[in-house]
Write an enzyme that holds these catalytic residues in place. Structure first.
Site, PDB file in Angstrom:
ATOM      1  N   ASP A 103       0.849  -1.188   0.000  1.00  0.00           N
ATOM      2  CA  ASP A 103       0.000   0.000   0.000  1.00  0.00           C
ATOM      3  C   ASP A 103       0.886   1.240   0.000  1.00  0.00           C
ATOM      4  O   ASP A 103       2.106   1.155   0.131  1.00  0.00           O
ATOM      5  CB  ASP A 103      -0.990  -0.013   1.160  1.00  0.00           C
ATOM      6  CG  ASP A 103      -0.313  -0.033   2.524  1.00  0.00           C
ATOM      7  OD1 ASP A 103       0.898   0.234   2.595  1.00  0.00           O
ATOM      8  OD2 ASP A 103      -0.998  -0.307   3.516  1.00  0.00           O
ATOM      9  N   SER A 104       0.281   2.396  -0.167  1.00  0.00           N
ATOM     10  CA  SER A 104       1.057   3.618  -0.395  1.00  0.00           C
ATOM     11  C   SER A 104       1.606   4.247   0.877  1.00  0.00           C
ATOM     12  O   SER A 104       2.485   5.101   0.821  1.00  0.00           O
ATOM     13  CB  SER A 104       0.183   4.648  -1.102  1.00  0.00           C
ATOM     14  OG  SER A 104      -0.831   5.124  -0.224  1.00  0.00           O
ATOM     15  N   GLY A 105       1.068   3.860   2.023  1.00  0.00           N
ATOM     16  CA  GLY A 105       1.445   4.490   3.280  1.00  0.00           C
ATOM     17  C   GLY A 105       0.527   5.626   3.686  1.00  0.00           C
ATOM     18  O   GLY A 105       0.586   6.113   4.815  1.00  0.00           O
ATOM     19  N   GLY A 106      -0.350   6.061   2.777  1.00  0.00           N
ATOM     20  CA  GLY A 106      -1.198   7.212   3.063  1.00  0.00           C
ATOM     21  C   GLY A 106      -2.144   7.011   4.224  1.00  0.00           C
ATOM     22  O   GLY A 106      -2.296   7.895   5.069  1.00  0.00           O
ATOM     23  N   PHE A 107      -2.778   5.844   4.289  1.00  0.00           N
ATOM     24  CA  PHE A 107      -3.743   5.596   5.366  1.00  0.00           C
ATOM     25  C   PHE A 107      -3.054   5.626   6.719  1.00  0.00           C
ATOM     26  O   PHE A 107      -3.566   6.203   7.685  1.00  0.00           O
ATOM     27  CB  PHE A 107      -4.447   4.257   5.154  1.00  0.00           C
ATOM     28  CG  PHE A 107      -5.433   3.921   6.244  1.00  0.00           C
ATOM     29  CD1 PHE A 107      -6.701   4.464   6.241  1.00  0.00           C
ATOM     30  CD2 PHE A 107      -5.079   3.077   7.285  1.00  0.00           C
ATOM     31  CE1 PHE A 107      -7.608   4.172   7.262  1.00  0.00           C
ATOM     32  CE2 PHE A 107      -5.968   2.769   8.311  1.00  0.00           C
ATOM     33  CZ  PHE A 107      -7.242   3.323   8.283  1.00  0.00           C
TER      34      PHE A 107
ATOM     35  N   ASP B 192      -2.767   8.359  -1.769  1.00  0.00           N
ATOM     36  CA  ASP B 192      -4.089   8.980  -1.737  1.00  0.00           C
ATOM     37  C   ASP B 192      -4.340   9.525  -0.342  1.00  0.00           C
ATOM     38  O   ASP B 192      -3.578   9.270   0.589  1.00  0.00           O
ATOM     39  CB  ASP B 192      -5.186   7.985  -2.121  1.00  0.00           C
ATOM     40  CG  ASP B 192      -5.305   6.841  -1.108  1.00  0.00           C
ATOM     41  OD1 ASP B 192      -4.265   6.438  -0.529  1.00  0.00           O
ATOM     42  OD2 ASP B 192      -6.412   6.334  -0.893  1.00  0.00           O
TER      43      ASP B 192
ATOM     44  N   GLN C 198     -11.691   7.120  -4.422  1.00  0.00           N
ATOM     45  CA  GLN C 198     -12.131   7.705  -3.167  1.00  0.00           C
ATOM     46  C   GLN C 198     -13.500   8.366  -3.390  1.00  0.00           C
ATOM     47  O   GLN C 198     -14.083   8.238  -4.451  1.00  0.00           O
ATOM     48  CB  GLN C 198     -11.098   8.704  -2.647  1.00  0.00           C
ATOM     49  CG  GLN C 198      -9.815   8.067  -2.125  1.00  0.00           C
ATOM     50  CD  GLN C 198     -10.016   7.273  -0.834  1.00  0.00           C
ATOM     51  OE1 GLN C 198     -11.065   7.321  -0.194  1.00  0.00           O
ATOM     52  NE2 GLN C 198      -8.986   6.535  -0.436  1.00  0.00           N
TER      53      GLN C 198
ATOM     54  N   GLY D 222     -11.068   3.935   1.210  1.00  0.00           N
ATOM     55  CA  GLY D 222     -11.920   4.779   2.038  1.00  0.00           C
ATOM     56  C   GLY D 222     -13.197   4.127   2.500  1.00  0.00           C
ATOM     57  O   GLY D 222     -14.137   4.816   2.921  1.00  0.00           O
TER      58      GLY D 222
ATOM     59  N   ASP E 245      -7.729  -7.511   1.311  1.00  0.00           N
ATOM     60  CA  ASP E 245      -6.719  -7.692   2.357  1.00  0.00           C
ATOM     61  C   ASP E 245      -7.320  -7.221   3.662  1.00  0.00           C
ATOM     62  O   ASP E 245      -8.205  -6.361   3.675  1.00  0.00           O
ATOM     63  CB  ASP E 245      -5.462  -6.877   2.062  1.00  0.00           C
ATOM     64  CG  ASP E 245      -5.629  -5.423   2.478  1.00  0.00           C
ATOM     65  OD1 ASP E 245      -5.166  -5.039   3.571  1.00  0.00           O
ATOM     66  OD2 ASP E 245      -6.272  -4.663   1.722  1.00  0.00           O
TER      67      ASP E 245
END
Length: 377
Positions: A93-97, A147, A190, A217, A267
């Site tokens: 994943d991007s790390g954003g969450f 995101d 999103q 989201g 996931d």
């Protein structure tokens, strides 16, 4: 074997889709559940155990790995596949969450997110370009765009702002990824719980022609009915010939209902997290092994299971392990839970192949509701 990423839709049954993602490191049978290996490990599990249960792919987390041990260090050590002894596909994943939910003193602007690590307070900047760079250093096979994920409930204006920022970041992420046919980058839809914003996000991302699409989201506190309604809104807008990944979901019921609405990949930390806290997932529903009623129950969790953790240990013994804080309890229930999740996915795939998904969906849910393992003698 193949030298490039591809997705093949092999069949449908109603809204449910059966497919296969092909990558140089292996094929991913869809619908697929990806065990979460946040910091390079699926907690309480050996990599060969995870593979033996039927997992074609695992997930790694950019935020945690960039902080410890560091993406550049992982790259020097051969990449995440070598580092974690998992030679099969990995999605990151991007790390954003995690930045939004874990980091301290974060500041977000058009450029990206500046934040302090929750580990040691060190300062970091995560931009769409840096997120992609980190994921490439990790040697991920499927990469996510950066995101902004807004927790629900939220005002529509705030949801719209974050969604449109995520679209601009999607363009930058895809540009930074470049042409890499041996792997893929997914755009992330999103729009919170606002149908027209979900549609706008999906249409704009589809026009960017990503190799695959994630739905983000959701499963962030909203009722299941809202999540499913957003899938019914979003999925028809996404290209039918690209994989669809519902991020962070979820319970077995969430999965089977989302498959019915056209999702291909999932996931969630739930099976391993629940296992560490004494909760077992079975074809008879959830079983809390901490409850005193299991103290003298000699039955296994499921005598018909192929998984030794479910078949070969009594509920009384599992109860004892959690009452005495023995780590074997967490290991056995994590094993059981991931085995159940992978068996559920295999059952879903077979049902779609045989065009009996609705019957499988109904009988599976009836089993959870009935809880029909014979009572102890």
């Amino acid at each position: 074997m193949t030298d490039r990423f591809s997705f093949h839709l092999l069949g449908t049954d109603g809204g449910a889709r059966r497919g296969e993602i092909r990558l140089p490191r292996g094929a991913i049978r869809t619908p697929a559940f990806m065990p979460v290996g946040t910091a390079g490990t699926v907690k309480a599990m050996y990599p060969d155990q995870v593979r033996a249960l039927g997992a074609d792919i695992i997930l790694g987390n950019t935020y945690h790995l960039m902080l410890r041990p560091g993406a550049e260090r992982v790259a020097r050590l051969g990449g995440l596949h070598v580092f974690a002894n998992w030679p099969h596909p990995i999605l990151t994943d991007s790390g954003g969450f995690q930045v939004m939910s874990l980091a301290q003193l974060r500041k977000l602007d058009e450029t990206g997110v500046t934040f302090q690590s929750h580990v040691d307070g060190s300062r970091h900047v995560l931009t769409p370009e840096r997120s992609v760079e980190i994921q490439l250093l990790l040697d991920s096979d499927i990469i996510m765009q950066l995101d902004e994920c807004v927790r629900l409930p939220a005002e529509e204006a705030e949801v719209a702002r974050a969604m449109r920022l995520s679209l601009r970041w999607a363009e930058r992420s895809k540009r930074a990824f470049g042409e890499r046919p041996d792997r893929a980058i997914f755009g992330i839809v999103q729009g919170g719980d606002v149908a027209h914003l979900r549609i706008e996000s999906a249409r704009e991302l589809a026009a960017m022609d990503f190799p695959g699409y994630s739905v983000g989201g959701l499963a962030v506190g909203e009722p299941q009915a809202v999540m499913l309604a957003m899938l019914e809104t979003t999925n028809p807008v996404l290209p039918a010939d690209k994989p669809r990944y519902l991020m962070g979901v979820g319970t077995p019921d969430d999965i089977i209902e989302s498959v019915a609405r056209g999702i291909d990949m999932f996931d969630c930390v739930m099976p391993t997290r629940a296992g560490r806290h004494g909760l077992a997932y079975t074809r008879f529903g959830k079983i809390n092994l901490k409850n005193a009623r299991h103290a003298e129950d000699s039955r296994p969790l499921d005598e018909a299971s192929d998984c030794p953790a479910a078949r070969d240990y009594s509920r009384a013994y599992l109860h004892h392990l959690f009452k005495t804080d023995e780590m074997l309890g967490a290991m056995l229930l994590s094993w059981n839970n991931l085995a159940y999740y992978q068996a559920l996915m295999a059952g879903i795939r077979a049902a779609i192949d045989e065009r009996r998904f609705e019957d499988f969906r109904r009988t599976t849910k009836e089993g959870w509701e009935r809880g029909d393992l014979p009572a102890a003698a």
